[in-house]
Motif scaffolding. Structure first.
Motif, PDB file in Angstrom:
ATOM      1  N   GLU A 295       0.834  -1.208   0.000  1.00 49.29           N
ATOM      2  CA  GLU A 295       0.000   0.000   0.000  1.00 49.29           C
ATOM      3  C   GLU A 295       0.865   1.254   0.000  1.00 49.29           C
ATOM      4  OE1 GLU A 295      -2.461   2.395   3.261  1.00 49.29           O
ATOM      5  OE2 GLU A 295      -2.983   0.267   3.155  1.00 49.29           O
ATOM      6  N   ALA A 296       1.906   1.261   0.811  1.00 49.84           N
ATOM      7  CA  ALA A 296       2.796   2.426   0.879  1.00 49.84           C
ATOM      8  C   ALA A 296       3.467   2.674  -0.471  1.00 49.84           C
ATOM      9  CB  ALA A 296       3.841   2.223   1.964  1.00 49.84           C
ATOM     10  N   ASP A 297       3.920   1.610  -1.128  1.00 49.46           N
ATOM     11  CA  ASP A 297       4.534   1.776  -2.445  1.00 49.46           C
ATOM     12  C   ASP A 297       3.561   2.388  -3.444  1.00 49.46           C
ATOM     13  OD1 ASP A 297       6.880   0.717  -1.515  1.00 49.46           O
ATOM     14  OD2 ASP A 297       6.825  -1.086  -2.770  1.00 49.46           O
ATOM     15  N   VAL A 298       2.330   1.929  -3.430  1.00 48.47           N
ATOM     16  CA  VAL A 298       1.322   2.461  -4.350  1.00 48.47           C
ATOM     17  C   VAL A 298       1.049   3.931  -4.034  1.00 48.47           C
ATOM     18  CG1 VAL A 298      -1.074   2.282  -5.146  1.00 48.47           C
ATOM     19  CG2 VAL A 298       0.283   0.199  -4.800  1.00 48.47           C
ATOM     20  N   MET A 299       0.904   4.246  -2.762  1.00 47.96           N
ATOM     21  CA  MET A 299       0.640   5.634  -2.369  1.00 47.96           C
ATOM     22  C   MET A 299       1.795   6.556  -2.742  1.00 47.96           C
ATOM     23  SD  MET A 299      -2.214   6.324  -1.110  1.00 47.96           S
ATOM     24  CE  MET A 299      -3.565   5.899  -0.073  1.00 47.96           C
ATOM     25  N   ILE A 300       3.022   6.067  -2.581  1.00 49.14           N
ATOM     26  CA  ILE A 300       4.184   6.879  -2.943  1.00 49.14           C
ATOM     27  C   ILE A 300       4.201   7.135  -4.446  1.00 49.14           C
ATOM     28  CG2 ILE A 300       6.706   6.823  -3.146  1.00 49.14           C
ATOM     29  CD1 ILE A 300       6.684   5.380  -0.381  1.00 49.14           C
ATOM     30  N   GLU A 301       3.870   6.117  -5.213  1.00 50.52           N
ATOM     31  CA  GLU A 301       3.881   6.242  -6.671  1.00 50.52           C
ATOM     32  C   GLU A 301       2.862   7.264  -7.169  1.00 50.52           C
ATOM     33  OE1 GLU A 301       5.075   5.648 -10.535  1.00 50.52           O
ATOM     34  OE2 GLU A 301       6.059   4.911  -8.731  1.00 50.52           O
ATOM     35  N   PHE A 302       1.672   7.276  -6.570  1.00 49.19           N
ATOM     36  CA  PHE A 302       0.592   8.110  -7.100  1.00 49.19           C
ATOM     37  C   PHE A 302       0.278   9.345  -6.279  1.00 49.19           C
ATOM     38  CE2 PHE A 302      -0.063   3.953  -8.953  1.00 49.19           C
ATOM     39  CZ  PHE A 302      -0.139   4.299 -10.280  1.00 49.19           C
ATOM     40  N   THR A 303       0.633   9.391  -5.049  1.00 50.01           N
ATOM     41  CA  THR A 303       0.324  10.436  -4.076  1.00 50.01           C
ATOM     42  C   THR A 303      -1.167  10.456  -3.723  1.00 50.01           C
ATOM     43  OG1 THR A 303      -0.162  12.368  -5.488  1.00 50.01           O
ATOM     44  CG2 THR A 303       2.174  11.914  -5.008  1.00 50.01           C
ATOM     45  N   VAL A 304      -1.433  10.859  -2.517  1.00 50.60           N
ATOM     46  CA  VAL A 304      -2.806  10.919  -2.018  1.00 50.60           C
ATOM     47  C   VAL A 304      -3.645  11.882  -2.860  1.00 50.60           C
ATOM     48  CG1 VAL A 304      -4.238  11.618  -0.059  1.00 50.60           C
ATOM     49  CG2 VAL A 304      -2.188  10.244   0.331  1.00 50.60           C
ATOM     50  N   ASP A 305      -3.074  13.032  -3.195  1.00 51.28           N
ATOM     51  CA  ASP A 305      -3.823  14.023  -3.970  1.00 51.28           C
ATOM     52  C   ASP A 305      -4.244  13.478  -5.330  1.00 51.28           C
ATOM     53  OD1 ASP A 305      -3.634  15.875  -1.928  1.00 51.28           O
ATOM     54  OD2 ASP A 305      -1.878  16.880  -2.780  1.00 51.28           O
ATOM     55  N   THR A 306      -3.336  12.776  -6.000  1.00 55.50           N
ATOM     56  CA  THR A 306      -3.659  12.201  -7.313  1.00 55.50           C
ATOM     57  C   THR A 306      -4.748  11.147  -7.197  1.00 55.50           C
ATOM     58  OG1 THR A 306      -1.414  12.616  -8.099  1.00 55.50           O
ATOM     59  CG2 THR A 306      -2.696  10.971  -9.296  1.00 55.50           C
ATOM     60  N   ILE A 307      -4.656  10.322  -6.168  1.00 56.76           N
ATOM     61  CA  ILE A 307      -5.674   9.285  -5.969  1.00 56.76           C
ATOM     62  C   ILE A 307      -7.039   9.912  -5.726  1.00 56.76           C
ATOM     63  CG2 ILE A 307      -6.440   7.479  -4.375  1.00 56.76           C
ATOM     64  CD1 ILE A 307      -3.464   6.625  -4.221  1.00 56.76           C
TER      65      ILE A 307
ATOM     66  N   SER B 136     -12.033   9.699  -3.709  1.00 59.13           N
ATOM     67  CA  SER B 136     -11.796   9.636  -2.264  1.00 59.13           C
ATOM     68  C   SER B 136     -10.769   8.546  -1.961  1.00 59.13           C
ATOM     69  CB  SER B 136     -13.092   9.323  -1.508  1.00 59.13           C
ATOM     70  OG  SER B 136     -13.508   7.991  -1.781  1.00 59.13           O
ATOM     71  N   LEU B 137     -10.183   8.637  -0.777  1.00 57.79           N
ATOM     72  CA  LEU B 137      -9.294   7.567  -0.338  1.00 57.79           C
ATOM     73  C   LEU B 137     -10.072   6.288  -0.061  1.00 57.79           C
ATOM     74  CD1 LEU B 137      -6.716   9.320   2.000  1.00 57.79           C
ATOM     75  CD2 LEU B 137      -6.343   8.341  -0.260  1.00 57.79           C
TER      76      LEU B 137
END
Length: 70
Positions: A32-44, A50-51
């Motif tokens: 999950e952390a790797d995915v979040m780092i790749e895309f960023t919370v704002d982009t998601i 929404s998250l």
């Protein structure tokens, strides 16, 4: 490429990253952390709304991975 497809690709990469496997078991928090780092919370949030939507989709990806790995 849609955001869901891009997330699925990064998910597959992260699941197969030896750094995300402990004692032979995938550490989903690391994936999950790797995915979040790749895309960023704002982009998601911008692309999925929404998250919560991301986490629901992440759970689907985990389920699919576990079904195909069995």
């Amino acid at each position: 490429m849609s955001i869901r497809n891009a997330i699925a690709e990064e998910f597959r990469r992260a699941v197969n990253d030896p750094a995300n496997i402990e004692n032979g078991v995938v550490n989903w928090d690391y994936v999950e952390a790797d995915v979040m780092i790749e895309f960023t919370v704002d982009t998601i949030i911008e692309n999925m709304g929404s998250l919560s939507e991301f986490f629901d989709y992440f759970e689907v990806l985990i389920d699919l991975h576990l079904e195909t790995a069995a």
